[in-house]
Design a protein around this motif. Structure first.
Motif, short mmCIF file in Angstrom:
data_model
loop_
_atom_site.label_atom_id
_atom_site.label_comp_id
_atom_site.label_asym_id
_atom_site.label_seq_id
_atom_site.Cartn_x
_atom_site.Cartn_y
_atom_site.Cartn_z
N ALA A 1 39.73 47.56 35.88
CA ALA A 1 39.71 46.21 36.63
C ALA A 1 40.51 46.39 37.81
O ALA A 1 41.79 46.79 37.53
N ALA A 2 40.21 45.79 38.94
CA ALA A 2 41.11 45.56 40.29
C ALA A 2 40.70 44.61 40.95
O ALA A 2 39.46 44.10 40.95
N GLU A 3 41.60 43.74 41.56
CA GLU A 3 41.35 42.58 42.22
C GLU A 3 41.97 42.76 43.66
O GLU A 3 42.94 43.34 44.03
N CYS A 4 41.49 42.19 44.56
CA CYS A 4 41.75 41.89 45.98
C CYS A 4 41.63 40.73 46.64
O CYS A 4 40.48 39.92 46.47
N VAL B 1 33.00 31.39 40.32
CA VAL B 1 32.68 32.74 40.35
C VAL B 1 31.33 33.22 40.49
O VAL B 1 30.47 32.76 39.87
N ARG C 1 36.80 40.90 42.61
CA ARG C 1 37.53 41.64 41.45
C ARG C 1 36.15 42.78 40.99
O ARG C 1 35.15 42.15 40.92
N LEU C 2 36.58 43.73 40.71
CA LEU C 2 35.77 45.02 40.51
C LEU C 2 36.04 45.49 39.04
O LEU C 2 37.26 45.72 38.80
N THR C 3 34.96 45.74 38.25
CA THR C 3 35.32 46.15 36.81
C THR C 3 34.34 47.07 36.57
O THR C 3 32.98 46.86 36.49
N GLU D 1 32.82 40.65 41.05
CA GLU D 1 32.92 39.04 40.88
C GLU D 1 33.73 38.76 42.33
O GLU D 1 34.48 39.37 42.61
N TRP E 1 29.07 36.65 40.51
CA TRP E 1 29.03 37.77 40.00
C TRP E 1 27.59 38.55 39.92
O TRP E 1 26.74 37.83 40.22
N VAL F 1 38.83 35.62 45.90
CA VAL F 1 39.42 37.21 45.37
C VAL F 1 38.15 37.78 44.99
O VAL F 1 37.19 37.41 44.32
N THR G 1 36.72 48.38 47.99
CA THR G 1 35.64 48.72 47.20
C THR G 1 35.30 50.21 47.27
O THR G 1 35.20 50.86 46.16
#
Length: 132
Positions: free
Chosen positions: A8-11, A118, A65-67, A76, A120, A63, A27
């Protein structure tokens, strides 16, 4: 058999003119590192649409978020506006975005999150082959 933990990472996306470019660059880099790259083009379209909607209609700093887990990519986008997105009829002035997200993803949803929501969706993604 061990199941690997999801990645998981967020930006954080600001309202600046470069926010969508940042979301796309983030991404692309994350997915090229985590997957075989097959989902990148579809993910870029989905991220652009969801991020643009959050920046245009949401509140606060959205925000992204990629998982990645197993064979799924979860995209998301969080924002501080609790109102769910509204799919409007497609026409010359827009309305194509959520239809595109629905077409590319296996499932899409919206949930309350904190003060906001959110939005998604799930895309198929093959994990990268990690060299031993």
């Amino acid at each position: 058999m061990d199941t690997p933990a999801p990645l998981a990472a967020e930006c954080v996306l600001t309202g600046s003119a470069g926010a969508l470019a940042l979301a796309r660059r983030f991404t692309r880099l994350i997915l090229l590192a985590w997957t075989d790259g097959a989902a990148v083009d579809d993910a870029l379209l989905v991220v652009t649409e969801l991020a643009a909607n959050a920046l245009r209609h949401g509140a606060g700093n959205p925000v992204l978020r990629l998982t990645v887990a197993a064979a799924d990519l979860r995209v998301e986008v969080f924002d501080d506006n609790p109102a769910p997105p509204v799919r409007r009829p497609a026409g010359a002035d827009g309305g194509w975005g959520l239809a595109l997200v629905d077409r590319l993803s296996s499932v899409r949803g919206t949930e309350r999150h904190g003060r906001g929501k959110v939005v998604w969706c799930i895309l198929p993604a093959s994990p990268a082959v990690v060299a031993g």
